[in-house]
Design an enzyme around this catalytic site. Structure first.
Site, PDB file in Angstrom:
ATOM      1  N   HIS A   1       0.803  -1.214  -0.017  1.00  0.00           N
ATOM      2  CA  HIS A   1      -0.044  -0.050  -0.121  1.00  0.00           C
ATOM      3  C   HIS A   1       0.948   1.269   0.074  1.00  0.00           C
ATOM      4  CE1 HIS A   1      -3.837   1.913   1.050  1.00  0.00           C
ATOM      5  NE2 HIS A   1      -3.036   2.891   1.365  1.00  0.00           N
TER       6      HIS A   1
ATOM      7  N   HIS B   1       1.435   5.275  -2.185  1.00  0.00           N
ATOM      8  CA  HIS B   1       0.965   6.101  -3.463  1.00  0.00           C
ATOM      9  C   HIS B   1       2.209   6.804  -4.109  1.00  0.00           C
ATOM     10  CE1 HIS B   1      -3.204   6.389  -1.798  1.00  0.00           C
ATOM     11  NE2 HIS B   1      -2.841   5.919  -0.744  1.00  0.00           N
TER      12      HIS B   1
ATOM     13  N   GLN C   1      -9.581   9.119  -5.367  1.00  0.00           N
ATOM     14  CA  GLN C   1      -9.046   9.742  -4.045  1.00  0.00           C
ATOM     15  C   GLN C   1     -10.349  10.749  -3.611  1.00  0.00           C
ATOM     16  OE1 GLN C   1      -5.700  10.314  -1.659  1.00  0.00           O
ATOM     17  NE2 GLN C   1      -8.014  10.321  -1.100  1.00  0.00           N
TER      18      GLN C   1
ATOM     19  N   HIS D   1      -9.706   1.768   0.726  1.00  0.00           N
ATOM     20  CA  HIS D   1      -9.320   2.569   1.896  1.00  0.00           C
ATOM     21  C   HIS D   1     -10.669   2.772   2.792  1.00  0.00           C
ATOM     22  CE1 HIS D   1      -6.089   4.069  -0.516  1.00  0.00           C
ATOM     23  NE2 HIS D   1      -5.673   4.966   0.246  1.00  0.00           N
TER      24      HIS D   1
ATOM     25  N   GLU E   1     -11.112   4.870   7.484  1.00  0.00           N
ATOM     26  CA  GLU E   1      -9.674   5.644   7.969  1.00  0.00           C
ATOM     27  C   GLU E   1      -9.973   6.772   8.776  1.00  0.00           C
ATOM     28  OE1 GLU E   1      -5.349   7.092   6.225  1.00  0.00           O
ATOM     29  OE2 GLU E   1      -7.038   6.653   4.747  1.00  0.00           O
TER      30      GLU E   1
ATOM     31  N   ASP F   1       2.538   3.256   2.904  1.00  0.00           N
ATOM     32  CA  ASP F   1       1.611   4.274   2.586  1.00  0.00           C
ATOM     33  C   ASP F   1       2.085   5.528   1.905  1.00  0.00           C
ATOM     34  OD1 ASP F   1      -1.038   5.478   2.207  1.00  0.00           O
ATOM     35  OD2 ASP F   1      -1.598   5.578   4.242  1.00  0.00           O
TER      36      ASP F   1
ATOM     37  N   TRP G   1      -0.239  14.001   3.277  1.00  0.00           N
ATOM     38  CA  TRP G   1      -0.596  13.176   4.270  1.00  0.00           C
ATOM     39  C   TRP G   1       0.305  12.826   5.470  1.00  0.00           C
ATOM     40  CZ3 TRP G   1      -2.197  12.759  -0.756  1.00  0.00           C
ATOM     41  CH2 TRP G   1      -3.498  12.956  -0.881  1.00  0.00           C
TER      42      TRP G   1
END
Length: 416
Positions: A54, A56, A150, A208, A211, A307, A313
């Site tokens: 996982h 991005h 997203q 996702h 979260e 992640d 983030w």
């Protein structure tokens, strides 16, 4: 033909030699055939490569630079900042960011990456760039691409059509983010459509999911029910599921029974969710972890992941899965000696199971000769010392090798 000797093979303590021919493991055992090239691993720990299931890659380093800080440190500010800034995204910029991220992870022993790629973009800029990169880099890293909305499956106009287009282009996985939709009903309907689309295109699912710290955010229950109905649990992953760490035990125990039946997979991102979650708490302050230990004991497959690397983030991260593992086992209380000795599963085999790359993963005769060598003699020492990866081998050839660092100081009186 190469023979690696004096190896301590994770999960196979009886065998100490690896015979490699034409990029594959020819044999695993002891006293194997002599060859012209013998490499002495000097008793060090040998593992299949690290897996980051996982990540991005299209966001890598987007959070660097003046004025880019996520001031509140929340998921929702991160999404807004990305939305504001991605309008100038180009394929060249995505490629540049992704290569930097892949280099970071490769240098730490990762050879398998599942990356979520934002498809809430009318040009599908990130997906186009990463489909090309997946092919270009296949000899050194296995990339798996998630079509990820997203900004929401319904919340972003046209996301459903863009996701379908991304799957037609060759995305490997259908993604979603139901807790970001504008209502519970929208989130539920998004999951229904995503599951249907995944089955239609015969791809895996990675959502996702929940979260947040809200114990009433229960899209995990909906996702699990949908894939149970379709017998699709083993092809489905629920990522994050932070709220499942906040629900009361009677509900959790009911759900654990259903998860055992569906065999759904889970991914926890220990460092990122410890950073993002609990922002609205005073004390006690929640740390964003799902029920890792309970899910493992329940028979569900659970993996850890990085992640983010320096994006909107998460301001930290460098692709070091040992750091992710170290944080994760502490936060999950997965620190009994028996748990420590098998904890590498969380960043190796379990992630490979999620990506369903088992045919090319593992130290077994007939499989590609992909493995890493750590500067430690066994799993316990490696985790306690946060051991460095000394070598990463792909199809029998070195991606890199480095000399071990020796940091111990000498104490004079011990030499007398």
């Amino acid at each position: 033909m190469k023979k690696f000797i004096n190896a301590n093979i994770y999960g196979n303590p009886e065998s100490h030699e690896l015979l490699v021919e034409n990029g594959q493991f020819k044999a695993i055992g002891n006293d194997l055939n002599n060859t012209d090239e013998v490499i002495d691993l000097e008793g060090r720990l040998v593992l299949p490569p690290y897996v980051d299931p996982h990540l991005h890659l299209d966001y890598i380093f987007s959070g660097l630079g003046e004025g880019n800080a996520n001031v509140s440190g929340t998921l929702f500010e991160g999404i807004q900042r990305w939305s504001d800034n991605k309008k100038t995204l180009t394929e060249e910029l995505v490629r540049e960011r992704a290569i930097k991220g892949i280099q970071k992870e490769l240098s730490k022993g990762v050879q398998f990456i599942r990356t979520h790629v934002d498809i809430t973009d009318p040009n599908l800029t990130g997906m186009k760039a990463l489909i090309k990169l997946r092919e270009e880099l296949k000899d050194i890293v296995t990339l798996q691409l998630v079509a990820f909305p997203q900004e929401g499956f319904f919340r972003y106009k046209g996301a459903e059509q863009l996701m379908e287009e991304a799957l037609k282009m060759g995305a490997d996985v259908a993604g979603g983010i139901p807790h970001f939709e504008i209502s519970h009903e929208h989130g539920v309907e998004s999951l229904k459509r995503i599951v249907d689309m995944a089955i239609k295109y015969n791809v895996m699912i990675d959502i996702h999911c929940d979260e947040n710290d809200d114990p009433n955010s229960r899209f995990l229950e909906v996702l699990n029910a949908l894939v149970m109905e379709q017998d699709y649990g083993i092809y489905t992953t629920a990522s994050h599921t932070c709220s499942f760490g906040s629900v009361e035990n009677s509900y959790a125990n009911k759900m654990l029974g259903l998860f055992r039946e569906s065999q759904i997979n889970f991914i926890s991102c220990p460092t990122e969710n410890a950073h993002l979650q609990g922002r609205g708490d005073t004390y006690p302050k929640r740390r964003g972890l799902t029920r890792v230990k309970e899910l493992l004991n329940n028979g569900n497959n659970v993996a850890f992941a990085q992640d983010s690397i320096a994006d909107y983030w998460y301001p930290l991260g460098n692709g070091n899965m040992m750091n992710i593992l170290d944080n994760g086992i502490h936060l999950a209380h997965y620190t009994h000696i028996d748990e420590i000795n098998k904890a590498f599963d969380l960043i190796t085999f379990n992630g490979a199971n999620i990506m369903r790359v088992n045919d090319e993963y593992g130290i077994e005769a007939g499989k590609p000769a992909n493995f890493i060598v750590l500067d430690a003699k066994d799993a316990y020492e490696a985790i306690r010392e946060r051991a460095e990866v000394l070598a990463s081998i792909r199809h029998g050839e070195y991606l890199f090798k480095r000399e071990p660092q020796r940091n111990e100081i000498e104490i004079d009186f011990l030499k007398q």
